[in-house]
Write a protein that holds these residues in place. Structure first.
Motif, PDB file in Angstrom:
ATOM      1  N   MET A  44       0.972  -1.176  -0.130  1.00 58.15           N
ATOM      2  CA  MET A  44       0.014  -0.129  -0.001  1.00 58.15           C
ATOM      3  C   MET A  44       0.584   1.292  -0.024  1.00 58.15           C
ATOM      4  SD  MET A  44      -3.281  -1.022   0.456  1.00 58.15           S
ATOM      5  CE  MET A  44      -4.358  -0.320   1.883  1.00 58.15           C
ATOM      6  N   THR A  45       2.249   1.086   0.013  1.00 57.99           N
ATOM      7  CA  THR A  45       3.127   2.174   0.105  1.00 57.99           C
ATOM      8  C   THR A  45       3.706   2.778  -1.103  1.00 57.99           C
ATOM      9  OG1 THR A  45       5.100   0.783   0.706  1.00 57.99           O
ATOM     10  CG2 THR A  45       3.569   2.006   2.403  1.00 57.99           C
ATOM     11  N   GLU A  46       3.081   2.072  -2.188  1.00 54.01           N
ATOM     12  CA  GLU A  46       3.741   2.341  -3.647  1.00 54.01           C
ATOM     13  C   GLU A  46       3.837   3.780  -4.147  1.00 54.01           C
ATOM     14  OE1 GLU A  46      -0.201   0.813  -4.747  1.00 54.01           O
ATOM     15  OE2 GLU A  46       1.183   0.369  -3.451  1.00 54.01           O
TER      16      GLU A  46
ATOM     17  N   SER B  58      14.654   1.638   3.068  1.00 56.65           N
ATOM     18  CA  SER B  58      14.542   0.591   3.988  1.00 56.65           C
ATOM     19  C   SER B  58      13.025   0.239   4.372  1.00 56.65           C
ATOM     20  CB  SER B  58      15.240   1.032   5.248  1.00 56.65           C
ATOM     21  OG  SER B  58      16.463   1.243   5.345  1.00 56.65           O
ATOM     22  N   ALA B  59      12.267   1.326   4.300  1.00 60.53           N
ATOM     23  CA  ALA B  59      10.808   1.011   4.622  1.00 60.53           C
ATOM     24  C   ALA B  59      10.090   0.821   3.355  1.00 60.53           C
ATOM     25  CB  ALA B  59      10.417   2.166   5.540  1.00 60.53           C
ATOM     26  N   GLY B  60      10.701   0.780   2.281  1.00 61.42           N
ATOM     27  CA  GLY B  60       9.633   0.640   0.991  1.00 61.42           C
ATOM     28  C   GLY B  60       9.008   1.946   0.596  1.00 61.42           C
ATOM     29  N   VAL B  61       9.294   3.098   1.040  1.00 62.86           N
ATOM     30  CA  VAL B  61       8.352   4.287   0.582  1.00 62.86           C
ATOM     31  C   VAL B  61       9.420   4.797  -0.717  1.00 62.86           C
ATOM     32  CG1 VAL B  61       7.854   6.710   1.167  1.00 62.86           C
ATOM     33  CG2 VAL B  61       7.740   4.785   3.016  1.00 62.86           C
ATOM     34  N   ALA B  62       8.638   4.787  -1.426  1.00 63.06           N
ATOM     35  CA  ALA B  62       8.984   5.098  -2.972  1.00 63.06           C
ATOM     36  C   ALA B  62       9.398   6.376  -3.592  1.00 63.06           C
ATOM     37  CB  ALA B  62       8.070   4.495  -4.350  1.00 63.06           C
ATOM     38  N   GLY B  63       8.698   7.262  -2.572  1.00 63.38           N
ATOM     39  CA  GLY B  63       8.783   8.858  -2.976  1.00 63.38           C
ATOM     40  C   GLY B  63       9.362   9.638  -2.015  1.00 63.38           C
ATOM     41  N   ILE B  64       9.927  10.782  -2.236  1.00 68.73           N
ATOM     42  CA  ILE B  64      10.478  11.600  -1.406  1.00 68.73           C
ATOM     43  C   ILE B  64      10.321  13.089  -1.719  1.00 68.73           C
ATOM     44  CG2 ILE B  64      13.079  11.558  -2.109  1.00 68.73           C
ATOM     45  CD1 ILE B  64      13.457  11.770   0.952  1.00 68.73           C
ATOM     46  N   GLY B  65       9.796  14.031  -1.013  1.00 70.71           N
ATOM     47  CA  GLY B  65       9.720  15.318  -1.422  1.00 70.71           C
ATOM     48  C   GLY B  65      10.711  16.166  -0.663  1.00 70.71           C
TER      49      GLY B  65
END
Lengths: 286, 286
Positions: B1-3, B26-33
């Motif tokens: 659910m984190t894609e 590491s956490a599988g979070v695909a984006g960063i602002g």
């Protein structure tokens, strides 16, 4: 220059009702805006007598509203009755926020629309006008889900359509609506519909104080081009009072006489600045 | 659910850029602002390399704007150049407030319109989209004279009309616009015009803290029906990232790993709640 100036009694919070009335009469301020809690402290009948004898115009009573509270109907009818007793024809309505723990803003706004529609005939029968006051969006959750003048006018129109009553209008308060990109068009609309039932002024202070409710300042002390609002409201044909309502701890810590003197001085400056060309409005300052 | 979840790096303010990148991977979070100050701390070239190698999508760079400041043009062009270097195609624009001591809101808004119109071609030549972010009206004087989504869209349309550039859109941030009676209609308009360039979420906490800037909370901790916003934004066809941006001292005092875990948990709840019928949305809570 003070003939159309009204003191909202919360501006001189340290004063009792009797002191506020005496203060206005002494200073030549012709109008006073009342709050229900202050009136209750004094006793309604005695307050009514005091005001009648003073010769002051009671410009408004604050406040009805809070339509999302369980007891809203009885409270609002009582507020209308108090208007009659006090000799004012304007009840200011603060809509109320989200119900405790709720997040359904649409439903809360619907409840407000229904409440105003229900209240309108009761008030009309008693010759009381309802003035819906949009509050700054920072108070949307806890005080008023009515956040813009346009929204307040939509509600007034809806109440009139559904109830057949023409006594529903708005309270224009510079502090709450100055930021709105649509505000001058909406003031024009309000005036054209003869729905400006109250006009309150004070300034918006920056930074916002720790208690956001208390960030109201004397005219000229904040960021609002208040003369532009006076001009806009007057241009619609509104010729009622300008009521000064300030919630501010420093103002409250100041003796009432001194606060009222500042209110009068700033009002006179405001009237002069409002009569001038717009370009000079930005220099208003005490 | 984190894609499609992105962490805005100010949410984990205690983390350096390298730590935030490592945390997301590491956490599988695909984006960063990203924020320009944090990028500058790390060094632009090195930051660009780090992000390229991480495989993360850089969803936005905060921020350009402040068009009422004297050096706005050079600052904004530099911000566009940094977008290119960092591999993001979205620059978030915070308009800026009134000039120091000024009260002419109309003139300030005019300066913002002119600034965006001027910046648009420079950004378009570099394949960067501009995302005008309306800020909550409580920040109108000191941070952003753009206060509603409708106003931001008017500005985007004006910039396109005057510059011929189609790269100007908006940043939809729940915290700033949740109170607006017109907001869902404006989200629809933004989507229909393909102008939703960024979607940021966080909650609005009540009471507002002493520093009003820091009243942002984790999704579910405040008063906003955030699933309703997710549904509205998705209904327009927007399929980009949901970026979580929280300014909050308690959140900042929490270790980054724990904050990111909360962000992910709340995002998963949010996605579930958004997929359900509206009635259940009001119970979202961590």
């Amino acid at each position: 220059m003070t003939e159309r100036l009204a003191l909202n009694q919360w501006t001189t919070k340290g004063w009792s009702l009797a002191e506020a009335v005496e203060g206005c009469v002494s200073a030549g301020v012709a109008g006073i805006g009342l709050w229900r809690d202050k009136v209750a402290e004094h006793g309604l009948d005695e307050a009514a007598r005091l005001l009648r004898e003073s010769g002051l115009t009671v410009t408004s009573l604050c406040r009805g509203g809070f339509f999302t509270a369980p007891d809203w109907k009885a409270e609002n009818e009582a507020a209308v009755d108090e208007c009659v007793a006090l000799g004012t024809d304007v009840l200011v309505l603060v809509a109320g926020g989200l119900p405790q723990g709720g997040k359904d803003l649409t439903a809360a706004r619907r409840a407000v629309a229904d409440g105003i529609t229900t209240l309108a005939p009761y008030a009309r029968e008693r010759n009381v006008k309802l003035a819906i006051e949009p509050l700054h969006p920072m108070f949307c959750a806890d005080r008023a889900v009515v956040s813009t003048l346009g929204q307040a006018l939509d509600l007034a129109e809806e109440a009139e359509r559904r109830s057949g009553c023409e006594n529903v209008g708005v309270c224009v308060d510079t502090y709450h609506i100055w930021w709105d990109p649509q505000v001058f068009g909406q003031i024009e609309r309000a005036g054209a519909q003869r729905r400006i039932h109250a006009f309150q002024v004070c300034d918006f202070l920056v930074p916002i104080p720790a208690d956001a409710l208390l960030g109201r300042g004397h005219v000229g002390d904040g960021v609002i081009d208040i003369p532009a609002f006076v001009r806009a409201v007057r241009a619609t044909g509104y010729d009622g009072f300008t009521e000064v309502e300030i919630f501010n701890q420093d103002v409250w810590d100041t003796p009432g006489e001194r606060t009222l003197r500042t209110v009068i001085d700033r009002h006179e400056q405001l009237m002069r600045a409002s009569a001038e060309a717009p370009a000079s409005a930005t220099t208003l300052r005490g």
